[in-house]
Design an enzyme around this catalytic site. Structure first.
Site, PDB file in Angstrom:
ATOM      1  N   ALA A  65       1.921  -1.729   6.429  1.00 30.39           N
ATOM      2  CA  ALA A  65       2.609  -2.978   6.107  1.00 30.39           C
ATOM      3  C   ALA A  65       1.659  -3.835   5.280  1.00 30.39           C
ATOM      4  O   ALA A  65       0.443  -3.631   5.304  1.00 30.39           O
ATOM      5  CB  ALA A  65       2.982  -3.697   7.395  1.00 30.39           C
ATOM      6  N   GLY A 108       2.051   1.222   9.151  1.00 28.61           N
ATOM      7  CA  GLY A 108       3.468   1.323   8.817  1.00 28.61           C
ATOM      8  C   GLY A 108       3.776   2.499   7.906  1.00 28.61           C
ATOM      9  O   GLY A 108       4.900   3.014   7.897  1.00 28.61           O
ATOM     10  N   GLU A 111       4.162   5.346  10.187  1.00 33.61           N
ATOM     11  CA  GLU A 111       5.429   5.130  10.917  1.00 33.61           C
ATOM     12  C   GLU A 111       6.625   5.441  10.031  1.00 33.61           C
ATOM     13  O   GLU A 111       7.621   6.024  10.480  1.00 33.61           O
ATOM     14  CB  GLU A 111       5.483   3.691  11.433  1.00 33.61           C
ATOM     15  CG  GLU A 111       4.452   3.440  12.539  1.00 33.61           C
ATOM     16  CD  GLU A 111       4.274   1.962  12.879  1.00 33.61           C
ATOM     17  OE1 GLU A 111       4.130   1.147  11.937  1.00 33.61           O
ATOM     18  OE2 GLU A 111       4.261   1.619  14.069  1.00 33.61           O
ATOM     19  N   GLU A 131      -3.924  -0.229  13.183  1.00 42.19           N
ATOM     20  CA  GLU A 131      -3.594  -1.633  13.470  1.00 42.19           C
ATOM     21  C   GLU A 131      -4.580  -2.282  14.426  1.00 42.19           C
ATOM     22  O   GLU A 131      -4.863  -3.479  14.347  1.00 42.19           O
ATOM     23  CB  GLU A 131      -2.173  -1.738  14.057  1.00 42.19           C
ATOM     24  CG  GLU A 131      -1.058  -1.428  13.069  1.00 42.19           C
ATOM     25  CD  GLU A 131      -0.687   0.045  13.019  1.00 42.19           C
ATOM     26  OE1 GLU A 131      -1.489   0.912  13.444  1.00 42.19           O
ATOM     27  OE2 GLU A 131       0.422   0.337  12.536  1.00 42.19           O
TER      28      GLU A 131
HETATM   29  N1  DAK Z   1      -1.760  -4.388   2.737  1.00 40.21           N
HETATM   30  C1  DAK Z   1      -2.056  -5.090   1.632  1.00 40.21           C
HETATM   31  N2  DAK Z   1      -2.903  -4.647   0.687  1.00 40.21           N
HETATM   32  C2  DAK Z   1      -3.491  -3.467   0.886  1.00 40.21           C
HETATM   33  C3  DAK Z   1      -3.244  -2.667   2.021  1.00 40.21           C
HETATM   34  C4  DAK Z   1      -2.317  -3.178   2.996  1.00 40.21           C
HETATM   35  N3  DAK Z   1      -1.974  -2.506   4.093  1.00 40.21           N
HETATM   36  N4  DAK Z   1      -3.982  -1.536   1.935  1.00 40.21           N
HETATM   37  C5  DAK Z   1      -4.655  -1.622   0.782  1.00 40.21           C
HETATM   38  N5  DAK Z   1      -4.363  -2.769   0.145  1.00 40.21           N
HETATM   39  C6  DAK Z   1      -4.892  -3.234  -1.138  1.00 40.21           C
HETATM   40  C7  DAK Z   1      -6.336  -3.717  -1.011  1.00 40.21           C
HETATM   41  O1  DAK Z   1      -6.386  -5.046  -0.546  1.00 40.21           O
HETATM   42  C8  DAK Z   1      -6.802  -3.574  -2.448  1.00 40.21           C
HETATM   43  O2  DAK Z   1      -6.319  -4.674  -3.170  1.00 40.21           O
HETATM   44  P1  DAK Z   1      -7.331  -5.531  -4.159  1.00 40.21           P
HETATM   45  O3  DAK Z   1      -8.458  -5.972  -3.297  1.00 40.21           O
HETATM   46  O4  DAK Z   1      -7.756  -4.522  -5.202  1.00 40.21           O
HETATM   47  O5  DAK Z   1      -6.471  -6.628  -4.697  1.00 40.21           O
HETATM   48  C9  DAK Z   1      -6.064  -2.345  -2.947  1.00 40.21           C
HETATM   49  O6  DAK Z   1      -4.958  -2.160  -2.060  1.00 40.21           O
HETATM   50  C10 DAK Z   1      -6.902  -1.074  -2.900  1.00 40.21           C
HETATM   51  O7  DAK Z   1      -7.410  -0.939  -1.584  1.00 40.21           O
HETATM   52  P2  DAK Z   1      -8.974  -0.662  -1.289  1.00 40.21           P
HETATM   53  O8  DAK Z   1      -9.835  -1.258  -2.343  1.00 40.21           O
HETATM   54  O9  DAK Z   1      -9.219  -1.052   0.111  1.00 40.21           O
HETATM   55  O10 DAK Z   1      -9.002   0.931  -1.445  1.00 40.21           O
HETATM   56  P3  DAK Z   1     -10.008   1.971  -0.758  1.00 40.21           P
HETATM   57  O11 DAK Z   1      -9.769   3.274  -1.428  1.00 40.21           O
HETATM   58  O12 DAK Z   1     -11.399   1.412  -0.715  1.00 40.21           O
HETATM   59  O13 DAK Z   1      -9.518   2.060   0.777  1.00 40.21           O
HETATM   60  C11 DAK Z   1      -7.852   2.231   2.534  1.00 40.21           C
HETATM   61  C12 DAK Z   1      -8.274   2.616   1.071  1.00 40.21           C
HETATM   62  C13 DAK Z   1      -6.403   2.733   2.738  1.00 40.21           C
HETATM   63  C14 DAK Z   1      -8.765   2.982   3.525  1.00 40.21           C
HETATM   64  C15 DAK Z   1      -7.990   0.701   2.728  1.00 40.21           C
HETATM   65  O14 DAK Z   1      -7.294   0.040   1.664  1.00 40.21           O
HETATM   66  C16 DAK Z   1      -7.427   0.214   4.012  1.00 40.21           C
HETATM   67  O15 DAK Z   1      -8.027   0.342   5.073  1.00 40.21           O
HETATM   68  N6  DAK Z   1      -6.219  -0.400   3.955  1.00 40.21           N
HETATM   69  C17 DAK Z   1      -5.599  -0.997   5.115  1.00 40.21           C
HETATM   70  C18 DAK Z   1      -5.009   0.070   6.014  1.00 40.21           C
HETATM   71  C19 DAK Z   1      -4.404  -0.526   7.243  1.00 40.21           C
HETATM   72  O16 DAK Z   1      -5.084  -1.216   8.046  1.00 40.21           O
HETATM   73  N7  DAK Z   1      -3.094  -0.311   7.421  1.00 40.21           N
HETATM   74  C20 DAK Z   1      -2.387  -0.832   8.569  1.00 40.21           C
HETATM   75  C21 DAK Z   1      -1.770  -2.148   8.151  1.00 40.21           C
HETATM   76  S1  DAK Z   1      -0.985  -2.928   9.556  1.00 40.21           S
HETATM   77  C22 DAK Z   1       5.657  -4.503  12.756  1.00 40.21           C
HETATM   78  C23 DAK Z   1       5.846  -3.196  12.343  1.00 40.21           C
HETATM   79  C24 DAK Z   1       4.877  -2.529  11.642  1.00 40.21           C
HETATM   80  C25 DAK Z   1       3.690  -3.136  11.325  1.00 40.21           C
HETATM   81  C26 DAK Z   1       3.487  -4.442  11.705  1.00 40.21           C
HETATM   82  C27 DAK Z   1       4.481  -5.117  12.413  1.00 40.21           C
HETATM   83  N8  DAK Z   1       6.677  -5.209  13.490  1.00 40.21           N
HETATM   84  C28 DAK Z   1       7.948  -4.572  13.819  1.00 40.21           C
HETATM   85  C29 DAK Z   1       6.517  -6.568  13.914  1.00 40.21           C
HETATM   86  C30 DAK Z   1       2.708  -2.402  10.599  1.00 40.21           C
HETATM   87  C31 DAK Z   1       1.467  -2.852  10.481  1.00 40.21           C
HETATM   88  C32 DAK Z   1       0.525  -2.183   9.588  1.00 40.21           C
HETATM   89  O17 DAK Z   1       0.812  -1.234   8.900  1.00 40.21           O
END
Ligand code: DAK
Length: 257
Positions: A65, A108, A111, A131
């Site tokens: 997400a 997400g 998921e 998360e």
């Molecule tokens: N959201 C927003 N931007 C993201 C992102 C994300 N999830 N993942 C990556 N980006 C963006 C980064 O901010 C970066 O943007 P700039 O800084 O260049 O502007 C760009 O994508 C490239 O990312 P990185 O520079 O970080 O790239 P790397 O190759 O170094 O790393 C990575 C790749 C995938 C390991 C890293 O980007 C990372 O850890 N990303 C976050 C992964 C993560 O934590 N995902 C879980 C998100 S929480 C709900 C239902 C579902 C959910 C929530 C609520 N309800 C029903 C209430 C779901 C929640 C989630 O998914």
């Protein structure tokens, strides 16, 4: 309609949806999820489409997400806006959806892939529920679907530590149906989708419904459900055509009726 976060194509009887928000590794912002729902509605209504493939880029199926969208929310806003509930649209699709996953499928994104009917993974795929590292927890089925796919121990480890699983481990524990070379991912997914789309659509949909029933009921009830649905296929033209074609040693001509 014009899409900004996804690309939508028809390949014969297959609908191909590509998540296309490269600047954020296909992070699932509200606009993207809305576009995905619209595209699925259109394929669901299109009589010529028999199966859908959902994919992302070589680097990311989807990195979760959109954290930038979620970060400022408080409980009341998340609750009142029913954050993320529109994602359920994918799980409610009646025609089959294959997830073709390369690169990151995190949070997400993982998921979303699990909401599809099966996952074909590139050898570059990485699955995870990170998360917990953001101070939250899976919210779109991660604790539930992942546990059903891979069992309690692995699901618990992934959700509690945020550890990612590579494609080989994902295949070994049943999260994905198979792993293919990254260069072959789309071709392989389209091939599987074309095969499905060539079968009788009502029978394909009944089969999908029956497999999904296994997640929601007891074995005895599931088997009873399957038996009734199996009997129901004998009310279709396509069952008669399929069996007649076999006996006549020719290819069946299914008419989706
Ligand atoms: N959201 C927003 N931007 C993201 C992102 C994300 N999830 N993942 C990556 N980006 C963006 C980064 O901010 C970066 O943007 P700039 O800084 O260049 O502007 C760009 O994508 C490239 O990312 P990185 O520079 O970080 O790239 P790397 O190759 O170094 O790393 C990575 C790749 C995938 C390991 C890293 O980007 C990372 O850890 N990303 C976050 C992964 C993560 O934590 N995902 C879980 C998100 S929480 C709900 C239902 C579902 C959910 C929530 C609520 N309800 C029903 C209430 C779901 C929640 C989630 O998914």
């Amino acid at each position: 309609m014009g899409y900004e976060n996804i690309r939508v194509e028809k390949r014969g009887k297959v609908g191909l949806i590509t998540l296309d928000r490269p600047k954020a590794l296909n992070a699932l912002c509200a606009a993207l999820v809305a576009e995905l729902s619209t595209a699925l509605d259109a394929f669901e209504e299109d009589e010529k489409i028999g199966c859908v493939v959902l994919t992302g880029s070589a680097k990311a199926f989807a990195a979760g997400a959109d954290i930038k969208e979620m970060q400022p929310l408080d409980f009341t806003q998340a609750y009142l806006t029913d954050l993320i509930t529109p994602w359920d649209r994918v799980a409610r699709n009646r025609k089959p959806i294959i997830a073709a996953v390369a690169g990151y499928a995190l949070g997400g994104g993982c998921e979303l892939a699990m909401m599809c009917d099966f996952i074909i993974a590139a050898d570059t795929a990485k699955f995870g529920q990170p998360e917990i590292t953001l101070g939250t927890m899976p919210g779109a089925g991660g604790t539930q679907r992942l546990t059903r796919f891979v069992g309690k121990s692995k699901a618990m480890e992934m959700c509690l530590t945020g550890r990612m699983m590579d494609a080989e481990e994902a295949e070994r524990c049943g999260l994905v149906s198979r792993v293919v070379a990254a260069d072959d991912l789309i071709d392989e997914a389209l091939k599987a989708a074309e095969k499905i789309a060539d079968f009788s659509l009502p029978v394909v949909m009944l089969t999908k419904e029956s497999v999904n029933r296994a997640y929601e009921t007891t074995l005895a009830e599931g088997i009873r459900f399957e038996r009734r649905v199996f009997h129901a296929t004998f009310a279709t033209h396509d069952q008669n055509e399929g069996m007649t074609a076999f006996l006549e040693k020719r290819s069946p001509q299914f008419e989706n009726k």
